[in-house]
Design an enzyme around this catalytic site. Sequence first.
Site, PDB file in Angstrom:
ATOM      1  N   HIS A   1       0.814  -1.206   0.000  1.00 49.22           N
ATOM      2  CA  HIS A   1       0.000   0.000   0.000  1.00 49.22           C
ATOM      3  C   HIS A   1       0.854   1.265   0.000  1.00 49.22           C
ATOM      4  O   HIS A   1       0.684   2.168  -0.843  1.00 49.22           O
ATOM      5  CB  HIS A   1      -0.925  -0.016   1.218  1.00 49.22           C
TER       6      HIS A   1
ATOM      7  N   ASN B   1     -13.383   5.133   1.518  1.00 48.52           N
ATOM      8  CA  ASN B   1     -14.017   4.374   0.433  1.00 48.52           C
ATOM      9  C   ASN B   1     -15.382   3.804   0.799  1.00 48.52           C
ATOM     10  O   ASN B   1     -15.816   2.818   0.219  1.00 48.52           O
ATOM     11  CB  ASN B   1     -13.106   3.215   0.005  1.00 48.52           C
TER      12      ASN B   1
ATOM     13  N   VAL C   1      -6.843  20.231   6.896  1.00 46.39           N
ATOM     14  CA  VAL C   1      -6.381  19.060   6.139  1.00 46.39           C
ATOM     15  C   VAL C   1      -7.031  19.088   4.762  1.00 46.39           C
ATOM     16  O   VAL C   1      -8.227  19.357   4.628  1.00 46.39           O
ATOM     17  CB  VAL C   1      -6.742  17.758   6.871  1.00 46.39           C
TER      18      VAL C   1
ATOM     19  N   SER D   1      -7.136   6.182  -1.379  1.00 49.09           N
ATOM     20  CA  SER D   1      -5.739   6.054  -0.962  1.00 49.09           C
ATOM     21  C   SER D   1      -4.787   6.511  -2.055  1.00 49.09           C
ATOM     22  O   SER D   1      -3.679   6.976  -1.770  1.00 49.09           O
ATOM     23  CB  SER D   1      -5.402   4.598  -0.616  1.00 49.09           C
TER      24      SER D   1
END
Length: 405
Positions: free
Chosen positions: A110, A205, A223, A270
Amino acid sequence: MLASGLTLPAAAPAAAAASTQCNFPSEPYKGRPWSLQRVLLNELWRGTGQGAGVKVAVIDTGVDVEHEQLKDAVDPSLGKNLLPKKPKKDEYGRAQPRGKADGTTDTVGHGTKVAGIIAARPADDTGFVGLAPKATIIPIKQNDANGSGTAESLARAIDYAVKVHADVINISQDTAEALKPDSVLKAAVNRALAQDVVVVASAGNDGLGGNVKETYPASFPGVLAVASSDRNNERAPFSQSGEFVDVAAPGVDMISTVPKGGHCADNGTSFSAPYVAGVAALLRAKHNSGDDRWTQRNIVAQIEQTAERSVAGHDRLVGWGVVDPVRALTEDDERIEQPVAKEGLTSGKKPEPAKLVLGETEQERNERLATYVLVGGGTSVAVVIGTSLICRDWRRRRGAAASGR
């Protein structure tokens, strides 16, 4: 201390099979991925040094340095492994190996995919390259396949990234658990923002079926929360929706680097977040000195302002729109503090209803009078012509009688 479990956003259902079939190493991807085909890379990199001098912290499952495109992109001397000495075990009692202390072990793949999207170096056997291919990756291993990461360990990872002077932090993981306003994670994010670090996080997700919820740290103020878009610049079905979403970026069939070499495709926010983190790295490289130094707020606002949108303002699906890397780096004559809604579809003025007229309208009357004039004119011409013919015949007969014919 709040102990919230962190999740690595899994692949969307459409890509789950492809994700699980990816081997380490894998075959190289020969072409140019669709997410890069839409970008004029030479124009994107003009004046940016391709991100040289900018450090991007990847807080994830580690970053593999055996991959040809990452070995020169990653700085192991700045890396850190923050997993506990005894990582969390899965349902079968198996624990993931903790790996090297410098964060360069990635058994999940990942973090290696995330890092590649940001800063993979060019290679002869593939058209894939990072958006900021001369930026430096700081590998911070904080999670694994068993979800050993917590809000506390993520907070420590953020603090460490600030300590080693990261310019951008990418966080492609989240927790949907409610966090207290004074949580350690929020405090760490605030410290990073106070040190002028751009913090980018994936939105999550869990958006199938229109599900709307806040995820953390993406939902924290300051953020840059990133959702996923598809090839049509629409929200990917799995992408989390919410008012906290700031922008969207490609997140479907994303090609990137995997441990030990080669490439694989995957789906998820991601891989949208590092796409945006790469753009942030280029902006930081371009506007990082003297009077032209941009703050993290300027960089975030620029990315939001130049995103491609279908509505004039912000919405809960793709935020301010789908990130346009080239536009972000070329329409940058002035620094801004916040985006302004000035593009996209706007609600126009309602048409005024037509007046109801009983009987003959003015236009109909004008048309009738014009017809009368035309017909009357024609009749007058006919009368004149007929009269002329009668006079001519009369003169002829009179002349004939006078001559005795």
